[in-house]
Write a protein that holds these residues in place. Structure first.
Motif, PDB file in Angstrom:
ATOM      1  N   HIS A   9       0.651  -1.261   0.098  1.00 37.31           N
ATOM      2  CA  HIS A   9      -0.122   0.003  -0.096  1.00 37.31           C
ATOM      3  C   HIS A   9       0.830   1.152   0.076  1.00 37.31           C
ATOM      4  N   GLU A 132      -8.700   2.875  -2.663  1.00 37.54           N
ATOM      5  CA  GLU A 132      -8.730   2.812  -1.103  1.00 37.54           C
ATOM      6  C   GLU A 132     -10.164   3.312  -1.043  1.00 37.54           C
ATOM      7  N   TRP A 159     -12.426   3.166   3.259  1.00 33.34           N
ATOM      8  CA  TRP A 159     -11.426   3.818   4.277  1.00 33.34           C
ATOM      9  C   TRP A 159     -12.063   4.036   5.426  1.00 33.34           C
ATOM     10  N   HIS A 205      -8.781  -1.201   7.092  1.00 36.12           N
ATOM     11  CA  HIS A 205      -9.795  -0.093   7.531  1.00 36.12           C
ATOM     12  C   HIS A 205     -11.452  -0.698   7.889  1.00 36.12           C
ATOM     13  N   HIS A 226      -2.658  -3.212   4.615  1.00 36.95           N
ATOM     14  CA  HIS A 226      -1.903  -2.296   5.463  1.00 36.95           C
ATOM     15  C   HIS A 226      -2.612  -2.354   6.993  1.00 36.95           C
ATOM     16  N   ARG A 237      -7.810  -0.387  14.089  1.00 32.74           N
ATOM     17  CA  ARG A 237      -7.443  -0.716  12.632  1.00 32.74           C
ATOM     18  C   ARG A 237      -6.646  -2.035  12.368  1.00 32.74           C
ATOM     19  N   ASP A 299       2.290   1.815   3.517  1.00 28.47           N
ATOM     20  CA  ASP A 299       1.410   3.144   3.685  1.00 28.47           C
ATOM     21  C   ASP A 299       2.438   4.213   3.383  1.00 28.47           C
TER      22      ASP A 299
HETATM   23 ZN    ZN Z   1      -5.093   3.475   4.564  1.00 30.67          ZN
END
Ligand code: ZN
Length: 350
Positions: A9, A132, A159, A205, A226, A237, A299
């Motif tokens: 990601h 995303e 997200w 997410h 991620h 998360r 990320d």
């Molecule tokens: Zn993200």
């Protein structure tokens, strides 16, 4: 040690979209990823996210502004407007294609496993077009196939906000990921249609009910591009041990992110975070569900990294650490690249 690695990601397209003066082909000391730094680090390619930001100024909720006694509790972002997201998405897809065109074949947007393998073998950079959040997809899925034709090969359902398909989790620490309801009917349909077309589904997410709905309805490996281990860092998360087990059972993979607040046991937004924390999450997931199910999902350009990571050029230090801790060459290859390739091979239809 330069070791080729594929990354789950990055938000580099968003960075370039928001900062027109930046150029992927010009080395910068801003942000985390550009061609020169990628080459030096061994970055062989990754999922390039298209993310329509919640506000024109790119501001996302800052956990530090929502402190509680033990951590923080940022509110869930508002749903985003479909038409606005569609426009930004189209612009950003175009931007990724313009980067490919400018690259003189040094970067390829790969659409099948043969192209991916060939690109990696030729040491060109492989880019996978990823959304995303599915906000740009119409709830009746009538534009999904046209995005597939444009190269879309991976979708994160959400997200950190709700949409027509599912709900993301707010940034909350400490917190279970079990916040809110699961997939809508449109969300279940999206899962099935992505399975049919061969588009990877990303559960990062997503809240826990949504995650289990994907497990129930998807016939592809379960992926979190991620996310880290909730047992080590109990932020909303991250993935619980039960969720990790579902990833293993489906032969899926978890991409470890370098977001400091998703690594640290105290969940703090503190960049004085040792890369030992990255190694600890990789080791924990290896010990819990096996080396075949852990990979990288930085990320880059979308989060706050440890000072010791700095940018993509810090990744080789993680491999050094893992090697010192007894990971074999074969193990490192799986974490670096082979696990992603296996999952994509199982997920894409060609
Ligand atoms: Zn993200």
């Amino acid at each position: 040690m330069v070791f080729p690695f594929f990354d789950g990601h990055n938000d580099t397209i968003l960075k370039l979209y928001m900062n027109k003066d930046m150029d992927f082909f010009k080395e910068s000391n801003q942000g985390h990823l550009d061609e020169a730094r990628a080459k030096r680090a061994g970055f062989s390619g990754g999922f390039f996210a298209i993310f329509p930001p919640p506000h024109a100024d790119l501001s996302v909720p800052n956990p530090e502004e929502h402190l509680t006694e033990k951590g923080y509790d940022a509110p869930l972002a508002e749903p985003a407007d479909h038409e606005a997201c569609l426009k930004v998405t189209n612009d950003m897809v175009e931007l990724l294609y313009s980067i490919e065109a400018q690259s003189n074949e040094r970067l390829n947007i790969v659409k099948n496993i043969t192209e991916l393998r060939k690109t990696l073998k030729n040491e060109q950079m492989a880019a996978i077009l990823h959304f995303e959040g599915a906000e740009a997809i119409k709830p009746d899925l009538s534009n999904l196939e046209s995005f597939y034709k444009k190269g879309l090969r991976s979708i994160g359902l959400v997200w950190s906000r709700p949409n027509s398909f599912a709900q993301g989790v707010p940034y909350r620490f400490p917190s279970t990921p079990d916040i809110g309801s699961g997939l809508s009917e449109a969300g279940v349909n999206l899962v099935k249609k992505c399975n049919n077309l061969g588009i990877m589904l990303d559960t990062s997410h997503l809240n826990e009910n949504g995650f289990w709905d994907v497990v129930k309805h998807s016939d592809a490996p379960i992926v979190a591009t991620h996310s880290n281990a909730h047992s080590l860092c109990p932020i909303s998360r991250n993935l619980t041990d039960e969720q990790l087990e579902a990833v293993r059972e489906s032969n899926g993979v978890v991409g470890i992110t370098y977001s400091v607040n998703m690594l640290r046991t105290d969940g703090k937004m503190n960049q004085k975070t040792s890369l030992d924390e990255v190694a600890a999450h990789i080791r924990y997931i290896t010990d819990t569900i096996g080396i075949d199910h852990v990979a990288l999902g930085s990320d880059f350009d979308g989060t706050t990294l440890p000072y010791d990571m700095k940018d993509v050029t810090g990744v080789p230090k993680v491999f050094e650490l893992l090697k010192e801790q007894g990971f074999s060459e074969e193990d490192l290859k799986k974490v670096a690249q082979d696990n992603w390739i296996r999952v994509l091979n199982e997920t894409w239809k060609s």
